[in-house]
Design an enzyme around this catalytic site. Sequence first.
Site: not given
Length: 717
Positions: A398, A428, A519
């Site tokens: 982070c 959000d 992916h």
Amino acid sequence: MMHLPLTKDLVLIGGGHSHALVLRMWGMSPLPGARVTVINPGPTAPYSGMLPGFVAGHYTRDELDIDLVKLARFAGARVILGSAVGIDRTTREIHVPGRPPIGYDVASIDIGITSAMPDLPGFADHATPAKPLGPFAARWAAFRDGPFASVAVIGGGVAGAELAAAMAHALRAKGRDAVVHLIDRAEALSALRPAAAAKMRQALRAQGVTLHEHTAITKITVGGVHLASGEVLEAQFITGAAGALPAAWLAQTGLDTHDGFVTVSPTLQSSDPDIFAAGDCAHLAHAPRPKAGVFAVREAPLLHDNLRRRLAETDNLRPYRPQKDYLKLISLGRKSALADRFGLAPQGTLLWRWKDRIDRTFMRKFTDLPQMAPPPLPTPRAAGTIEALGDKPMCGGCGAKVGREALGTALARLPAPIRADVVPLPGDDAALLLTGGTRQVMTTDHLRAFIADPVLMARIAAVHALGDIWAMGAAPQAATASITLPRMSEALASRTLSEILDASAEILRGAGAEIVGGHSAMGDELTIGFALTGLCESDPITLSGARAGDDLILTKPIGSGVIMAAEMQGRASGDHVAAALSSMSRPQGDAAALLREAHAMTDVTGFGLAGHLHGMLTASKVGAELTLDAIPLLPGAEALAAQGIRSTLFPKNLAAVPGVAPKSPREDLLFDPQTAGGLLAALPDGAAKVAQLRALGYDAAVIGCISGTWPGHIEIV
């Protein structure tokens, strides 16, 4: 400077003296294209030469230990904290319990020996072998500071005599009337020349050690050592220094062994040319030698060169020719030493000083690591390059994330959702999806690697991504992985992806979710991320429900950002790094289940404790009081903050929370970005929940309360 793709895996099994020196030499001149891994039970490896001085009280435990975490950072190696239990030479994998197998192209073994006595009844239950040194040192330190003073040392060789003299000195220095027995089934000190043996015996008598020679032992009990004569020697601390046993799993590798020790050729290769061995666990078939640290130290330069040559697939490996004799400097308990070589046996404080200087010089090789100069910046270059680089390397995890203000500004530009089944949640971080009456939450997160071990990094990334799901009171459902690998060969890419996905699946499935796809790509460095969904039986817990009078609960200690920033600079102790990694990799599903009735909840990650609390308070239109001393901290975090160490995200986190000006290192940690940090919950009767969380093993605490004062305001008390 061009970074070549990784093409070969070198795995060092054990952190013995040879491997520690190899890592140091590797850091000075790494082999391009080789990835190095060191496997060791703990973050440090004790230096045997200083053990008697530690036992006597002349050295601290920190002075005794080689910090393998710092050393590995210097060498650009990954550290795996665990004990190897086997090598599968067919699949070219090394097995360590609790993690996927570790692939290798070239491996080396330097795991030392044990002085356990499995055939002596009661030894395993009531005695402590002198080797491995780490567990012995920890148990002796606890005994030395306790109330007892009766000791027995089994094995009258040089090592046993040194320990007995050191123990007697240490206990008397504590004001105890020490009783120390040294027991040997044959003649003691037979490895010394007569003059040295006589002086060692005299030193033992001077320390008050009682020597029992030609004495058979029948068993060990809680009361002491039972002799064949029927006598019982009372002892509350019993150790064994007579044995020299190899690890049992070496015999299962299929390698040629001698009495269980790996047989090696002059090039230190085993019967498998891709597996080397050094130190006490190896048997020099061409020139057998006693088990002594001096040989491990002398083997290191040759081992380093031969490992490099084998990785480069060249055949001109160098032979090791051990010296026939070597100087023995023997500790005599107090700060005095005895030398034995060429039939001479001088002793005294000057020899202790000489030995102390030799030992400290050796240890400085690992504490005073050279600063390798970074490559120069290109010239000419675009304006602003130096400012963008900053004055220190960018943190991982982070600590590498974009600041709250930049992220909020970018998100504010997005149009509001127009789909009726997509409901944005405060902060959000996630969204609520409504599908046929089912409440489903969706989130995503990824981390730039801050440690070289893909397995541990994958576990931390999975726990970190799950934090949003747990904080919303949802049950994890499904995940897709997004992985960027540093440039490497297809063989190494396959190994690394398997490690990452196996470790991730273990965490995610343990939380109730399944990996359903993903992916992968190659880039400059390792990053691991997940997109996750979770199911809610009721409305999700958001940031906006905190109420005046609620207690604030934090489930994990803070400080991971500053510890990992220090680790990048080689300034964090291995023990503190290991504790931080353990905290970060711990899932919190059981904690989230206990907190499902929270009025508001979030996970503490990149914005730090203050930033995430400020977000909760702003959304809930309330304030909070934080009790600074109640906030749990990771070991070492406050001391590192006091040294001025900060994560690169710290300034942005500080700027994002108005009205709080830290006045101490502990307050600074409120703005420290956390990776896979704890859950922060607002709910009534926090003390009862904390008791339940502590029963589950969490270092949880009530750290404050919600107040009805200014919205978003944090008062520190």
